[in-house]
Structures are given as C-alpha cells and as structure tokens.
Enzyme design. Structure first.
Site, PDB file in Angstrom:
ATOM      1  N   ARG A  59      12.106  -6.258   5.050  1.00 60.69           N
ATOM      2  CA  ARG A  59      11.946  -4.838   4.741  1.00 60.69           C
ATOM      3  C   ARG A  59      12.911  -3.971   5.562  1.00 60.69           C
ATOM      4  NH1 ARG A  59       5.644  -3.091   4.383  1.00 60.69           N
ATOM      5  NH2 ARG A  59       5.677  -3.087   6.642  1.00 60.69           N
ATOM      6  N   ARG A 110       0.081  -9.036  13.485  1.00 60.07           N
ATOM      7  CA  ARG A 110      -0.558  -8.007  12.652  1.00 60.07           C
ATOM      8  C   ARG A 110      -1.491  -8.645  11.624  1.00 60.07           C
ATOM      9  NH1 ARG A 110       4.424  -5.047  10.367  1.00 60.07           N
ATOM     10  NH2 ARG A 110       2.965  -3.618   9.377  1.00 60.07           N
ATOM     11  N   ARG A 165      11.775  -1.849  10.826  1.00 64.85           N
ATOM     12  CA  ARG A 165      10.720  -1.369  11.716  1.00 64.85           C
ATOM     13  C   ARG A 165      10.546  -2.356  12.858  1.00 64.85           C
ATOM     14  NH1 ARG A 165       5.497   0.045   8.118  1.00 64.85           N
ATOM     15  NH2 ARG A 165       4.500  -0.979   9.886  1.00 64.85           N
ATOM     16  N   LYS A 174       0.833  -1.209   0.000  1.00 61.02           N
ATOM     17  CA  LYS A 174       0.000   0.000   0.000  1.00 61.02           C
ATOM     18  C   LYS A 174       0.868   1.260   0.000  1.00 61.02           C
ATOM     19  CE  LYS A 174      -2.212  -0.916   3.891  1.00 61.02           C
ATOM     20  NZ  LYS A 174      -1.553  -2.158   4.321  1.00 61.02           N
ATOM     21  N   ARG A 209      -9.248   0.951   9.209  1.00 57.52           N
ATOM     22  CA  ARG A 209      -8.857  -0.427   9.510  1.00 57.52           C
ATOM     23  C   ARG A 209      -9.905  -1.142  10.343  1.00 57.52           C
ATOM     24  NH1 ARG A 209      -2.882   0.539   9.058  1.00 57.52           N
ATOM     25  NH2 ARG A 209      -1.762  -1.392   9.339  1.00 57.52           N
TER      26      ARG A 209
HETATM   27  P1  AMP Z   1       1.185   0.451   9.011  1.00 55.09           P
HETATM   28  O1  AMP Z   1       2.420   1.243   8.794  1.00 55.09           O
HETATM   29  O2  AMP Z   1       0.003   0.972   8.231  1.00 55.09           O
HETATM   30  O3  AMP Z   1       1.377  -1.031   8.842  1.00 55.09           O
HETATM   31  O4  AMP Z   1       0.768   0.677  10.557  1.00 55.09           O
HETATM   32  C1  AMP Z   1       1.636   0.295  11.609  1.00 55.09           C
HETATM   33  C2  AMP Z   1       0.847   0.149  12.895  1.00 55.09           C
HETATM   34  O5  AMP Z   1       0.226   1.386  13.246  1.00 55.09           O
HETATM   35  C3  AMP Z   1      -0.297  -0.852  12.854  1.00 55.09           C
HETATM   36  O6  AMP Z   1       0.149  -2.191  13.068  1.00 55.09           O
HETATM   37  C4  AMP Z   1      -1.200  -0.350  13.969  1.00 55.09           C
HETATM   38  O7  AMP Z   1      -0.691  -0.676  15.245  1.00 55.09           O
HETATM   39  C5  AMP Z   1      -1.063   1.173  13.817  1.00 55.09           C
HETATM   40  N1  AMP Z   1      -2.078   1.708  12.887  1.00 55.09           N
HETATM   41  C6  AMP Z   1      -1.873   2.278  11.662  1.00 55.09           C
HETATM   42  N2  AMP Z   1      -3.027   2.666  11.098  1.00 55.09           N
HETATM   43  C7  AMP Z   1      -4.009   2.320  11.985  1.00 55.09           C
HETATM   44  C8  AMP Z   1      -5.420   2.436  11.982  1.00 55.09           C
HETATM   45  N3  AMP Z   1      -6.079   2.968  10.944  1.00 55.09           N
HETATM   46  N4  AMP Z   1      -6.097   1.977  13.071  1.00 55.09           N
HETATM   47  C9  AMP Z   1      -5.466   1.452  14.138  1.00 55.09           C
HETATM   48  N5  AMP Z   1      -4.130   1.289  14.183  1.00 55.09           N
HETATM   49  C10 AMP Z   1      -3.396   1.729  13.140  1.00 55.09           C
END
Ligand code: AMP
Length: 216
Positions: free
Chosen positions: A129, A173, A162, A15, A90
């Site tokens: 990554r 996740r 990360r 994404k 989400r």
């Molecule tokens: P990402 O970089 O999008 O994979 O997000 C990393 C982490 O941030 C996720 O595993 C969640 O813990 C938190 N996170 C990101 N976006 C959301 C969201 N829309 N709702 C809840 N937690 C989020």
C-alpha cells in the site's frame, strides 16, 4: 432519518476505500480514528504524542484517547444525517462508550458491516500500500500501481508507505485485531446488527455489495 454505519474488519480489509465511496453515495462523512490519529501525530498534539508509540507498535491507542476523539467528532454538524465509522470501535469498551454517546444524543446504529478477508491476503495487500503525501490518494504496488513509480498520478505528489504498513507491524496489528477487535463481531451479532460482506473481489464489486445491503 440518518444513516449511521460502522465498518468493521481487520487492517487492510478495505474499510477506508469503501468508506470513501459511500461518502459520495450517501452524502455522509467518513470518520476514521486512524486518519484523525495520524493527523494528531503529524501536528504533535498531546493526544498524538501519546498515541504514536502504540501506533508504531501495531497496538491499540488507549480507549480514553479514541473515545474522546469520537465524542468530539460526532458533535460536529456534518454527521446529523449519518456517518460512516471506519476503524472505531475497536474494543468492547469503545463499543459500549459509543452506544452511550449515541443514546445520549437520541441516535442509534443502523448497520454494522463486517468486511472479511483472510490474513495472508491482508498481509499482501497492506505491505504494497502507498499513499500520496499531498492529496491522500491510495495506490497498491501490484493491484493499483501509479503510472510512474513513486509519483501520484493525480497530483504528482510523492508516494509513501505508512510506517505501520511494514510486514512486522502488520502482523502485530492482525494479532491485536484478533484479540481485541474480533470479539465485536459476536457483540454486534448478538444485538442483531451484523452484516458480513466478502472483502475479496474488486473495489467496485465490494462497493456494489455494500450499497445493495445498505439500500435493501
Ligand atoms: P487504521 O488506519 O484504522 O488502521 O489505524 C491505524 C492505527 O491507529 C491502529 O493500528 C491503532 O494503533 C490506531 N487506532 C485507530 N483507530 C483506533 C481505535 N478505534 N482504537 C485504538 N487504536 C486505534
């Protein structure tokens, strides 16, 4: 007319990578709740401090925090011509809140793109990554390695993994995605917005599929 896009898909589906390519193509910003939350954790803001433990566990940050982040972000002037939401919504509660926010400002969603990739492939992708600490360029140990291991080819910055890209957190996740985010596929499908895109293939191939879908 704006171009308001949601990119839906499990962690590691691409994404963020695809959103960055769409920024240049359509001149609209990427809004990534993950990036905003990581910055908040780094800056030790009150939301960042609350969010950190959920992120470290591979769980979702509570809806009230992310909904308020998105509400503030969508008021910024750079999204008047559209936006690419990457990693939001989400949960169904977030999707409902987004719909209310957009209604209130006379906007609507144009496309919900669901990028699909099978889970074994996602685990392989995510645990390899790496990101540059200085310029944010992403790499992959196997699929897109830097010229010198551990060093950014663009700016010589240090590459890091990360915290939540470790295999155990990644598995958590994926479970979170399955139980809380995957229901959004049926949610947007029933509204007639959903456009699935196969996330297996080269970055450019997937970008081509996305662009033709958005321009079609
Ligand atoms: P990402 O970089 O999008 O994979 O997000 C990393 C982490 O941030 C996720 O595993 C969640 O813990 C938190 N996170 C990101 N976006 C959301 C969201 N829309 N709702 C809840 N937690 C989020």
């Amino acid at each position: 007319m704006g171009l308001n896009i949601i990119l839906l898909g499990p962690p590691g589906a691409g994404k963020g990578t695809q959103a960055k390519l769409l920024i240049d193509r359509f001149g609209i910003p990427q809004i990534s709740t993950g990036d905003i939350l990581r910055a908040a954790v780094k800056d030790r803001t009150s939301s960042g401090i609350r969010a950190k433990k959920f992120m470290d566990d591979g769980a979702l940050v509570p809806d009230d925090i992310v909904i308020s982040i998105i509400s503030d972000r969508l008021k910024m002037s750079d999204s008047v011509n559209g936006f690419i939401l990457d990693g939001f919504p989400r949960t169904v509660a977030q999707a409902d809140a987004l719909s209310t926010m957009l209604d209130d400002s006379g906007k609507s969603i144009d496309h919900v793109i669901s990028i699909t990739v099978d889970y074994d492939e996602l685990i392989k992708r995510v645990i390899g990554r790496l990101t540059c600490k200085s310029c944010g360029r992403g790499y992959h140990i196997v699929f897109d390695p830097p010229s010198v291991p551990g060093v950014c080819t663009l700016c010589s910055g240090e590459l890091c993994q990360r915290d939540d890209d470790r295999e155990d957190t990644m598995r958590a996740r994926l479970l979170t995605y399955e139980s809380q985010t995957a229901p959004l596929i049926a949610y947007y499908s029933s509204l007639g917005f959903l456009r699935p895109v196969d996330g297996l293939g080269s970055i450019q191939e997937i970008n081509g599929a996305l662009v033709s879908l958005l321009e079609g």
